[in-house]
Design an enzyme around this catalytic site. Structure first.
Site, PDB file in Angstrom:
ATOM      1  N   GLY A 174       0.827  -1.202   0.000  1.00  0.00           N
ATOM      2  CA  GLY A 174       0.000   0.000   0.000  1.00  0.00           C
ATOM      3  C   GLY A 174       0.859   1.249   0.000  1.00  0.00           C
ATOM      4  O   GLY A 174       2.076   1.185   0.222  1.00  0.00           O
ATOM      5  N   GLY A 212       0.943   5.486   1.249  1.00  0.00           N
ATOM      6  CA  GLY A 212       0.352   6.521   2.080  1.00  0.00           C
ATOM      7  C   GLY A 212       0.935   7.874   1.753  1.00  0.00           C
ATOM      8  O   GLY A 212       1.741   8.021   0.828  1.00  0.00           O
ATOM      9  N   ALA A 213       0.512   8.879   2.524  1.00  0.00           N
ATOM     10  CA  ALA A 213       0.967  10.242   2.256  1.00  0.00           C
ATOM     11  C   ALA A 213       2.465  10.387   2.475  1.00  0.00           C
ATOM     12  O   ALA A 213       3.101  11.248   1.882  1.00  0.00           O
ATOM     13  CB  ALA A 213       0.220  11.218   3.167  1.00  0.00           C
ATOM     14  N   PHE A 214       3.047   9.549   3.337  1.00  0.00           N
ATOM     15  CA  PHE A 214       4.456   9.725   3.681  1.00  0.00           C
ATOM     16  C   PHE A 214       5.332   8.563   3.263  1.00  0.00           C
ATOM     17  O   PHE A 214       6.511   8.561   3.569  1.00  0.00           O
ATOM     18  CB  PHE A 214       4.597   9.950   5.189  1.00  0.00           C
ATOM     19  CG  PHE A 214       4.007  11.246   5.648  1.00  0.00           C
ATOM     20  CD1 PHE A 214       4.678  12.434   5.431  1.00  0.00           C
ATOM     21  CD2 PHE A 214       2.781  11.280   6.270  1.00  0.00           C
ATOM     22  CE1 PHE A 214       4.140  13.633   5.851  1.00  0.00           C
ATOM     23  CE2 PHE A 214       2.235  12.480   6.687  1.00  0.00           C
ATOM     24  CZ  PHE A 214       2.918  13.656   6.482  1.00  0.00           C
ATOM     25  N   GLY A 215       4.798   7.557   2.608  1.00  0.00           N
ATOM     26  CA  GLY A 215       5.665   6.461   2.226  1.00  0.00           C
ATOM     27  C   GLY A 215       4.915   5.274   1.668  1.00  0.00           C
ATOM     28  O   GLY A 215       3.699   5.313   1.460  1.00  0.00           O
ATOM     29  N   VAL A 257       4.458   0.870   1.833  1.00  0.00           N
ATOM     30  CA  VAL A 257       4.584  -0.313   2.682  1.00  0.00           C
ATOM     31  C   VAL A 257       4.843  -1.531   1.801  1.00  0.00           C
ATOM     32  O   VAL A 257       4.130  -1.754   0.821  1.00  0.00           O
ATOM     33  CB  VAL A 257       3.325  -0.526   3.538  1.00  0.00           C
ATOM     34  CG1 VAL A 257       3.478  -1.747   4.430  1.00  0.00           C
ATOM     35  CG2 VAL A 257       3.033   0.706   4.387  1.00  0.00           C
ATOM     36  N   LYS A 272       7.613  -0.273   6.282  1.00  0.00           N
ATOM     37  CA  LYS A 272       7.173   1.047   5.829  1.00  0.00           C
ATOM     38  C   LYS A 272       8.398   1.886   5.503  1.00  0.00           C
ATOM     39  O   LYS A 272       9.254   2.111   6.355  1.00  0.00           O
ATOM     40  CB  LYS A 272       6.335   1.737   6.906  1.00  0.00           C
ATOM     41  CG  LYS A 272       5.801   3.094   6.465  1.00  0.00           C
ATOM     42  CD  LYS A 272       4.872   3.669   7.519  1.00  0.00           C
ATOM     43  CE  LYS A 272       4.304   5.010   7.084  1.00  0.00           C
ATOM     44  NZ  LYS A 272       3.399   5.580   8.091  1.00  0.00           N
ATOM     45  N   ASP A 318      -6.006  10.196  12.257  1.00  0.00           N
ATOM     46  CA  ASP A 318      -6.196   9.647  10.909  1.00  0.00           C
ATOM     47  C   ASP A 318      -6.875   8.283  10.973  1.00  0.00           C
ATOM     48  O   ASP A 318      -6.445   7.327  10.316  1.00  0.00           O
ATOM     49  CB  ASP A 318      -4.854   9.543  10.187  1.00  0.00           C
ATOM     50  CG  ASP A 318      -5.015   9.454   8.670  1.00  0.00           C
ATOM     51  OD1 ASP A 318      -6.099   9.813   8.170  1.00  0.00           O
ATOM     52  OD2 ASP A 318      -4.079   9.013   7.994  1.00  0.00           O
TER      53      ASP A 318
END
Length: 682
Positions: free
Chosen positions: A355, A357-360, A362, A377, A475
């Site tokens: 997956g 995300g906004a910062f990295g 996985v 991550k 979040d």
């Protein structure tokens, strides 16, 4: 012969003057070494899927791009190569009358930008339209008036814009792009003829006449090396886009011509040399030379020493910082080596992505020495990524709860910021709830859904009221709720979390989180409290009960519907049970379902003062206390006269506080008490 082969030939010695060709008869795991998958694209059963395989209307986009850029232009001969490609694809939908938007074959110098869903075909990003440069042939299945589409079944040539230069209707040749049948396309560009031809067939036989013929010179768009690839998208539909095979070839470069050499000249071009003057005294010349060397030699040597010292000092400081980082860990998980994590993730290969995300990103990691599996991550190399890494590592390191994703360890090496978590075999709640799991559709039964609601309430009670410092997650959403092998919920992703002393006033920050889950007062003032987490929790359990996203498009009128408003509307009519997920086929306890839905509305009340604490929520779910009276009409919003945040501060993606952007070193406190880390990451 093996049933599946990859034939690949790209000459690199003279890349501007050689033909390139590759063939994928079908797609295997090895194919991913030569392809870059972006967005929701995936490899399964020998096919490349470009959008999610789901049974409920959704939005999705993805790309599959050849990993090596190809050169089409030879500046020496001013020649642009011709090319020919053919591929087999299918477009289908598990739900009748749920189609749109189509797919495209493209040539682009950009292999990193993920295009937007909907009419943008996953080809261009709607926020940076002026920066998109591409040549594409679209196979469009929805009529979009914004792009002057002629109908919902057409083929068109697009250059730097989704308004096609010319289109053709394949139905005139008996071809329906949405039929779900295998369709083979041939695209031929002849540089010398300045002509692009598109052929389409329901068989493997190339038609005699092209479906689309465009007289155009593509040489201005092929000056720089480009990546060939495919993209697709859908919005509010279940359309699935599959690529089954692909071959590509360039040809038509002129042979290499010998270049003129300054020493290879004819007799007639020889220029007479002037007479050479001989110095009167050789000794004077040698003295000058010795003097020059005596001055420049030491200066050059000093310069080398200065450069060497500077480089050595920088390396020493970098090593010292990393050692300082490691030495200052008082308690927490183990340290992993970068080498081990790289091997376990196959070099952070795209096939291991779980997956984004906004910062990295996985990744799934296999540790061959121990036989264990983990989730790694990998934070982005931005200041926000470092802040998120430090916050997540600090906050979650010593939290212990059965409904938390457990942190195994961390790694800070080679400029990388890596966190290692327990692997959750059933993925995230949203993928299971909306049938996006790669292992096929899984319908959560009523017992599992009730257990998810109770487990998530339990861990939030722990974070809000049982830690020494209160943890505000900020979040909470379905994609951050992971499911273990028994479908028990595990809350993860603490990158936006904040620590607060109990009974202290909240601090105003920039709004962070995801639209649909954000409390109204948080959008208005940016004040993150436990009640903003309660609101997000309410939205999640309404998702669990109803099987609908927080904001989704109504298939009947294409309008966006807010889940909380929809449930409250049926509650006002006395029909709240009608909101239960139809896929349960009525196999649930009606009173328990009613209780879960009412608890969801109670938590998602626009008035934050009317929302219960998570301890009270848990008591209501296990029937230890009565439900409060839920008003039949959804309460209206009321705000004080305080100035709200600026419009640009109300965002749907996570942002870190301004103060964090100006700080390079932080003393972060553990929710378990005491200083856990004092870290500075370059």
């Amino acid at each position: 012969m093996r049933p599946l082969e990859l034939h690949l030939f790209v000459l690199t010695l003279f890349p501007l003057l050689a033909s390139s060709n590759f063939t994928f008869p079908s797609f295997t795991f090895l194919s991913l070494q030569n392809l870059t998958l972006l967005g929701d694209s995936y490899l399964r059963d020998g096919l490349i899927g470009l959008t999610r395989a789901i049974s409920v209307p959704s939005s999705s986009s993805g790309s599959a791009i050849f990993a090596t850029p190809l050169s089409f232009f030879d500046p020496d001969s001013n020649t642009t190569a011709s090319f020919s490609t053919h591929f087999t694809f299918s477009i289908k939908s598990p739900s009748p009358n749920s189609y749109g938007d189509g797919l495209a074959f493209f040539l682009s110098s950009d292999n990193q930008t993920l295009g937007s869903p909907g009419g943008f075909l996953g080809l261009v990003n709607s926020s940076r339209l002026t920066k998109n440069r591409f040549v594409a042939v679209e196979f469009d299945t929805r009529q979009d008036p914004h792009f002057a589409d002629p109908n919902n079944n057409h083929v068109g040539l697009d250059i730097d814009s989704l308004e096609s230069i010319k289109t053709a209707d394949p139905s005139l040749s008996g071809i329906d792009l949405k039929s779900g049948n295998s369709i083979t396309a041939w695209i031929d560009y002849e540089s010398d003829q300045r002509s692009l031809l598109v052929f389409l067939s329901n068989t493997n036989q190339k038609p005699v006449e092209p479906l689309l013929s465009v007289d155009i010179d593509l040489s201005p768009y092929l000056k720089d090396p480009v990546y060939p690839g495919f993209s697709a998208s859908m919005e509010g539909s279940t359309e699935l886009h599959l690529i089954k095979s692909w071959s590509f070839e360039t040809f038509g470069f002129l042979p290499i011509r010998p270049r003129s050499h300054p020493h290879n000249v004819s007799d007639s071009s020889v220029i007479g040399r002037p007479p050479i003057s001989v110095p009167q005294s050789g000794s004077k010349h040698h003295k000058r030379l010795a003097l020059g060397l005596g001055i420049t030699g030491p200066a050059f040597f000093c310069a080398i020493l200065i450069v060497f010292g500077y480089v050595t000092l920088r390396k020493w400081k970098k090593i010292k910082k990393v050692k300082s980082f490691k030495a200052e860990i008082v308690t927490g998980p183990r340290e992993f080596s970068y080498k081990d994590l790289k091997i376990a993730t196959r070099g952070f290969h795209s096939s291991r992505v779980l997956g984004n995300g906004a910062f990295g990103t996985v990744y799934k990691a296999y540790f061959t020495t121990s036989g264990s599996v983990a989730a790694v991550k990998r934070s982005k190399h931005s200041h926000e990524g470092k802040s998120e890494f430090m916050a997540e590592l600090t906050i979650i390191a010593c939290l212990r709860h059965k409904n938390l994703v457990q942190l195994q360890g961390w790694c800070v090496e080679k400029g990388e910021l890596l966190l290692v978590y327990d692997y959750m075999p059933n993925g995230s709640l949203d993928k299971v709830l909306y049938n996006e799991s790669p292992d096929g559709p899984t319908i959560l039964n009523w017992t599992q859904r009730k257990n998810i609601a109770i487990g998530l309430a339990s861990v939030l009670r722990y974070l809000h009221q049982e830690c020494e410092q209160q943890v505000i997650h900020r979040d909470i959403k379905a994609s951050n709720v992971m499911l273990d092998v028994n479908f028990n919920p595990r809350l993860g992703d603490f990158g936006l979390a904040r620590l607060m002393d109990h009974d202290k006033s909240p601090v105003s920050t920039l709004t962070a989180g995801t639209m649909g889950y954000l409390a109204p007062e948080y959008l208005q003032y940016g004040m993150a409290t436990e009640k903003t987490d309660v609101f997000s929790y309410g939205v999640v359990i309404l998702e669990v009960a109803c099987g609908r996203r927080p904001i989704e498009r109504d298939p009947s009128n294409q309008k966006m519907v807010n889940l909380v408003d929809w449930v409250w509307g049926l509650h006002s009519e006395g029909n709240i049970i009608d909101t239960a997920d139809k896929r349960l086929n009525g196999e649930f306890d009606v009173e328990e379902m009613r209780r879960l839905l009412l608890v969801g509305l109670c938590c998602a009340n626009p008035d934050s003062s009317m929302r219960p604490s998570m301890r009270r929520v848990l008591q209501m779910l296990v029937n230890e206390t009565d439900l409060p009276v839920i008003p039949r009409v959804k309460p209206g919003l009321s705000f004080s006269n305080s100035l709200p945040l600026a419009l640009e501060d109300i965002v749907s993606e996570s942002e870190e506080d301004k103060e964090e952007d100006e700080e390079e070193e932080e003393d972060l406190k553990s929710p378990c008490g005491g200083i856990l880390f004092q870290i500075k990451v370059d």
